[in-house]
Design an enzyme around this catalytic site. Structure first.
Site, PDB file in Angstrom:
ATOM      1  N   LYS A 116       0.844  -1.217   0.000  1.00 32.01           N
ATOM      2  CA  LYS A 116       0.000   0.000   0.000  1.00 32.01           C
ATOM      3  C   LYS A 116       0.870   1.255   0.000  1.00 32.01           C
ATOM      4  O   LYS A 116       0.624   2.178  -0.774  1.00 32.01           O
ATOM      5  CB  LYS A 116      -0.889  -0.005   1.254  1.00 32.01           C
ATOM      6  CG  LYS A 116      -1.593   1.339   1.475  1.00 32.01           C
ATOM      7  CD  LYS A 116      -2.457   1.342   2.710  1.00 32.01           C
ATOM      8  CE  LYS A 116      -1.758   1.644   4.001  1.00 32.01           C
ATOM      9  NZ  LYS A 116      -1.476   3.056   4.285  1.00 32.01           N
ATOM     10  N   ASN A 117       1.869   1.288   0.868  1.00 29.09           N
ATOM     11  CA  ASN A 117       2.617   2.531   1.050  1.00 29.09           C
ATOM     12  C   ASN A 117       3.626   2.805  -0.068  1.00 29.09           C
ATOM     13  O   ASN A 117       4.275   3.855  -0.082  1.00 29.09           O
ATOM     14  CB  ASN A 117       3.295   2.549   2.418  1.00 29.09           C
ATOM     15  CG  ASN A 117       2.268   2.766   3.521  1.00 29.09           C
ATOM     16  OD1 ASN A 117       1.112   3.088   3.239  1.00 29.09           O
ATOM     17  ND2 ASN A 117       2.674   2.568   4.765  1.00 29.09           N
ATOM     18  N   CYS A 167      -4.668  12.983  13.175  1.00 22.12           N
ATOM     19  CA  CYS A 167      -5.242  11.680  12.851  1.00 22.12           C
ATOM     20  C   CYS A 167      -5.090  10.767  14.063  1.00 22.12           C
ATOM     21  O   CYS A 167      -4.525  11.167  15.084  1.00 22.12           O
ATOM     22  CB  CYS A 167      -4.613  11.073  11.611  1.00 22.12           C
ATOM     23  SG  CYS A 167      -3.106  10.209  11.879  1.00 22.12           S
ATOM     24  N   ARG A 175       0.893  14.518  13.337  1.00 17.92           N
ATOM     25  CA  ARG A 175       1.359  14.353  11.963  1.00 17.92           C
ATOM     26  C   ARG A 175       1.394  15.657  11.150  1.00 17.92           C
ATOM     27  O   ARG A 175       0.647  15.816  10.187  1.00 17.92           O
ATOM     28  CB  ARG A 175       0.534  13.284  11.245  1.00 17.92           C
ATOM     29  CG  ARG A 175       0.597  11.962  11.968  1.00 17.92           C
ATOM     30  CD  ARG A 175      -0.072  10.857  11.215  1.00 17.92           C
ATOM     31  NE  ARG A 175       0.696  10.384  10.078  1.00 17.92           N
ATOM     32  CZ  ARG A 175       0.257   9.474   9.224  1.00 17.92           C
ATOM     33  NH1 ARG A 175      -0.940   8.980   9.366  1.00 17.92           N
ATOM     34  NH2 ARG A 175       1.004   9.073   8.230  1.00 17.92           N
ATOM     35  N   ASP A 234       4.778   0.689  11.865  1.00 16.78           N
ATOM     36  CA  ASP A 234       3.567   0.043  11.334  1.00 16.78           C
ATOM     37  C   ASP A 234       3.453  -1.421  11.757  1.00 16.78           C
ATOM     38  O   ASP A 234       2.467  -2.088  11.422  1.00 16.78           O
ATOM     39  CB  ASP A 234       3.542   0.139   9.801  1.00 16.78           C
ATOM     40  CG  ASP A 234       3.335   1.572   9.316  1.00 16.78           C
ATOM     41  OD1 ASP A 234       3.009   2.442  10.142  1.00 16.78           O
ATOM     42  OD2 ASP A 234       3.513   1.812   8.104  1.00 16.78           O
ATOM     43  N   ARG A 259      -8.607  -0.818   4.376  1.00 17.35           N
ATOM     44  CA  ARG A 259      -7.726   0.210   3.818  1.00 17.35           C
ATOM     45  C   ARG A 259      -6.352  -0.358   3.496  1.00 17.35           C
ATOM     46  O   ARG A 259      -5.688   0.126   2.588  1.00 17.35           O
ATOM     47  CB  ARG A 259      -7.530   1.352   4.830  1.00 17.35           C
ATOM     48  CG  ARG A 259      -8.767   2.146   5.092  1.00 17.35           C
ATOM     49  CD  ARG A 259      -8.437   3.314   5.967  1.00 17.35           C
ATOM     50  NE  ARG A 259      -7.503   4.201   5.269  1.00 17.35           N
ATOM     51  CZ  ARG A 259      -7.084   5.353   5.753  1.00 17.35           C
ATOM     52  NH1 ARG A 259      -7.498   5.764   6.927  1.00 17.35           N
ATOM     53  NH2 ARG A 259      -6.248   6.113   5.075  1.00 17.35           N
TER      54      ARG A 259
HETATM   55  C1  EPZ Z   1       4.453   7.036   6.155  1.00 15.86           C
HETATM   56  O1  EPZ Z   1       3.713   8.129   6.703  1.00 15.86           O
HETATM   57  C2  EPZ Z   1       3.477   5.876   6.085  1.00 15.86           C
HETATM   58  N1  EPZ Z   1       2.350   6.227   5.230  1.00 15.86           N
HETATM   59  C3  EPZ Z   1       2.999   5.503   7.489  1.00 15.86           C
HETATM   60  O2  EPZ Z   1       2.169   4.350   7.378  1.00 15.86           O
HETATM   61  C4  EPZ Z   1       4.220   5.153   8.342  1.00 15.86           C
HETATM   62  O3  EPZ Z   1       3.784   4.872   9.656  1.00 15.86           O
HETATM   63  C5  EPZ Z   1       5.198   6.323   8.339  1.00 15.86           C
HETATM   64  O4  EPZ Z   1       5.560   6.675   6.978  1.00 15.86           O
HETATM   65  C6  EPZ Z   1       6.480   6.034   9.101  1.00 15.86           C
HETATM   66  O5  EPZ Z   1       7.102   4.910   8.551  1.00 15.86           O
HETATM   67  C7  EPZ Z   1       2.416   6.054   3.920  1.00 15.86           C
HETATM   68  O6  EPZ Z   1       3.443   5.681   3.372  1.00 15.86           O
HETATM   69  C8  EPZ Z   1       1.189   6.321   3.128  1.00 15.86           C
HETATM   70  P1  EPZ Z   1       6.643  10.345   8.137  1.00 15.86           P
HETATM   71  P2  EPZ Z   1       4.331   9.584   6.664  1.00 15.86           P
HETATM   72  O7  EPZ Z   1       6.590  11.631   7.401  1.00 15.86           O
HETATM   73  O8  EPZ Z   1       5.138   9.745   5.438  1.00 15.86           O
HETATM   74  C9  EPZ Z   1       7.022  13.594  11.625  1.00 15.86           C
HETATM   75  C10 EPZ Z   1       0.250   3.029   7.795  1.00 15.86           C
HETATM   76  O9  EPZ Z   1      -0.255   2.499   8.814  1.00 15.86           O
HETATM   77  N2  EPZ Z   1       6.836  14.628  10.607  1.00 15.86           N
HETATM   78  O10 EPZ Z   1       7.780   9.430   7.872  1.00 15.86           O
HETATM   79  O11 EPZ Z   1       3.198  10.524   6.889  1.00 15.86           O
HETATM   80  C11 EPZ Z   1       5.773  12.745  11.836  1.00 15.86           C
HETATM   81  O12 EPZ Z   1       4.834  13.384  12.673  1.00 15.86           O
HETATM   82  C12 EPZ Z   1       0.796   4.439   7.832  1.00 15.86           C
HETATM   83  O13 EPZ Z   1       0.297   2.475   6.689  1.00 15.86           O
HETATM   84  C13 EPZ Z   1       6.968  15.964  10.967  1.00 15.86           C
HETATM   85  O14 EPZ Z   1       7.235  16.302  12.120  1.00 15.86           O
HETATM   86  O15 EPZ Z   1       5.253   9.567   7.945  1.00 15.86           O
HETATM   87  C14 EPZ Z   1       6.362  11.489  12.433  1.00 15.86           C
HETATM   88  O16 EPZ Z   1       6.616  11.702  13.800  1.00 15.86           O
HETATM   89  C15 EPZ Z   1       0.526   5.149   9.094  1.00 15.86           C
HETATM   90  N3  EPZ Z   1       6.790  16.918   9.991  1.00 15.86           N
HETATM   91  C16 EPZ Z   1       7.692  11.354  11.699  1.00 15.86           C
HETATM   92  O17 EPZ Z   1       7.993  12.665  11.189  1.00 15.86           O
HETATM   93  C17 EPZ Z   1       6.498  16.590   8.704  1.00 15.86           C
HETATM   94  O18 EPZ Z   1       6.354  17.501   7.879  1.00 15.86           O
HETATM   95  C18 EPZ Z   1       7.715  10.389  10.543  1.00 15.86           C
HETATM   96  O19 EPZ Z   1       6.597  10.645   9.696  1.00 15.86           O
HETATM   97  C19 EPZ Z   1       6.387  15.231   8.348  1.00 15.86           C
HETATM   98  C20 EPZ Z   1       6.568  14.273   9.327  1.00 15.86           C
END
Ligand code: EPZ
Length: 429
Positions: free
Chosen positions: A22-23, A126, A131, A316, A408
């Site tokens: 998915k991701n 969320c 996030r 995840d 999902r």
């Molecule tokens: C991706 O989300 C995945 N989603 C998530 O999977 C996964 O948990 C996550 O990466 C971490 O591996 C998809 O690929 C669609 P991040 P993403 O930006 O890209 C912080 C699932 O269950 N952050 O790597 O949104 C954030 O809050 C989902 O399939 C900021 O602070 O995650 C987090 O603490 C859930 N500012 C950390 O970075 C930003 O602008 C990592 O988030 C962006 C992120």
């Protein structure tokens, strides 16, 4: 609303074909906005998120068509989709869609690259944490975008196109890295992305963009170099196997006992999680067919884990591993370092008889000898599937409500598990 009914106690034996990730599928589909030619994606999983994103992309001008099933293909074969964004017809991504699927925020980079403007709703909070998207916006600004926030929307323009630059992420972000690569692909000049996410999905997106004509080097390492090209074209790409689905079923087998081949899985994509399962008492092996997980006889040993960006233990898979630890012979500590609120499954696992205490970012799990079935529900897809894993080993019957979360992210979950001997059925309505 559909529910899943599980009668616990059966061991899992057999084979499970791992679906496309998915991701990886989501950013790959979004990359179709970067070209007016056709991007063909193979091994696309049949998931609610994929269908929703296809609808969202349709609003921006993407023609989306799916190949029908070919003779000989079974229910587990991935789909092939053709995506063509001949013209960008709308540069707004509205709140009601972005709030349903956060990843759709990532359309912002290709919309800017193709149309020079984008108006994309901020996704909001969320179920697993706040996030924010500040780092995605920082990356876009570094490459020359002008950004305003207006009435809950990010309003961005790139009047002279993206311009290469140096982006240093203060924190590893998957979405930030996807965004930076998509923006830099057709920027004027070269871009350096430092402290990039190393997740296999990042590498998969870079591989696909390179097939479309991009010049991206170093994806999968902390430093990515992108040399901007004038234009991207069509390509054909197969979505990589889902490491989170792999880890989920691997954990389920460790929980119930049995012997299952996870066909098509790539061990390197989740080595840390497989090592944790081995430490808990499972036997894990891998070859070119996939990953095999067995557990016979002895009980489950407690193992401490801490989530981290790839190649660390994936957030995840945290909820699923916690479900396993509820049956361990002793106490384990599970620390969540990526999302601040990703413990919503704890209270639901407690309804099945688990003993878990929360101390800040750490869950302390005291293994119990028995779980008992109960009605449960969850707030996100990984939390939901952790309840399925616990239910598979619980005495009696469990009803998992809010199955739309599972739909999902898990393709044919009940079929895949029941084909291996579990008593899992979907109750419609
Ligand atoms: C991706 O989300 C995945 N989603 C998530 O999977 C996964 O948990 C996550 O990466 C971490 O591996 C998809 O690929 C669609 P991040 P993403 O930006 O890209 C912080 C699932 O269950 N952050 O790597 O949104 C954030 O809050 C989902 O399939 C900021 O602070 O995650 C987090 O603490 C859930 N500012 C950390 O970075 C930003 O602008 C990592 O988030 C962006 C992120």
């Amino acid at each position: 609303m559909d529910r899943i009914h599980i009668k616990g106690g059966s061991r899992l034996n057999g084979e499970i074909k791992i679906s496309g990730a998915k991701n990886a599928a989501l950013p790959l589909m979004i990359a179709s906005l970067l070209t007016n030619e056709t991007l063909t994606l193979e091994n696309l999983p049949r998931l609610a998120d994929v269908s929703l994103l296809a609808r969202i992309l349709g609003n921006h001008g993407v023609d989306y068509s799916l190949n029908g099933k070919r003779p000989g293909e079974d229910i587990d074969s991935g789909q092939t989709a053709h995506l063509t964004a001949r013209e960008i017809v709308d540069t707004t991504a509205p709140y009601d869609l972005v709030s349903k699927m956060r990843a759709s925020f990532w359309v912002i980079a290709p919309l800017l690259a193709r149309a020079g403007e984008a108006r994309v709703s901020l996704p909001g909070g969320c179920a697993i944490g706040t996030r924010p998207v500040d780092l995605l916006l920082m990356a876009l600004e570094t490459l020359g975008a002008k950004i305003d926030i207006d009435a809950g929307y990010v309003v961005a323009t790139t009047p002279r196109g993206f311009v290469g630059g140096e982006i240093t992420f203060p924190k590893v972000t998957v979405g930030g890295t996807h965004t930076a690569m998509m923006a830099a692909a057709t920027a004027h000049g070269s871009t350096l992305i430092r402290n990039a996410a190393r997740e296999p999905e990042v590498k998969d997106l870079a591989d696909c963009l390179n097939k479309m004509g991009a010049r991206i080097h170093g994806a999968g390492t902390p430093t990515i170099e992108v040399t901007g090209v004038a234009k991207l074209g069509g390509a054909r790409h197969s979505v990589l196997p889902d490491r989170i689905e792999t880890g989920t079923y691997a954990t389920a087998v460790a929980m119930t006992g049995g012997d299952v081949l996870l066909k098509g899985a790539v061990a390197d994509h989740l080595q840390e999680a497989l090592d944790a399962l081995a430490a808990a008492g499972a036997t894990v092996s891998s070859d070119n067919q996939g990953v095999r997980v067995k557990r016979n006889g002895a009980g489950i040993s407690p193992v401490d884990i801490e989530t981290a960006p790839f190649p660390g233990f994936a957030t995840d898979l945290q909820a699923q591993f916690m479900a396993l630890m509820t049956r361990a012979k002793g106490v384990s500590r599970i620390r969540e370092t990526i999302f601040e609120n990703r413990f919503m499954h704890v209270q639901e696992l407690a309804r099945l008889g688990a003993r878990i205490k929360l101390d800040g970012d750490t869950a302390i799990v005291e293994g119990v000898s028995k779980l008992r079935g109960a009605p449960v529900m969850a707030t996100d897809l990984r939390a939901s599937v952790s309840l399925v894993i616990a239910a598979l080993a619980a005495e009696g019957e469990t009803i998992v409500n809010r199955v739309y979360h599972l739909d999902r992210g898990f393709e044919n979950l009940e079929h895949k598990l029941s084909a291996c001997g579990a008593e899992v059925t979907r109750i419609s309505g």
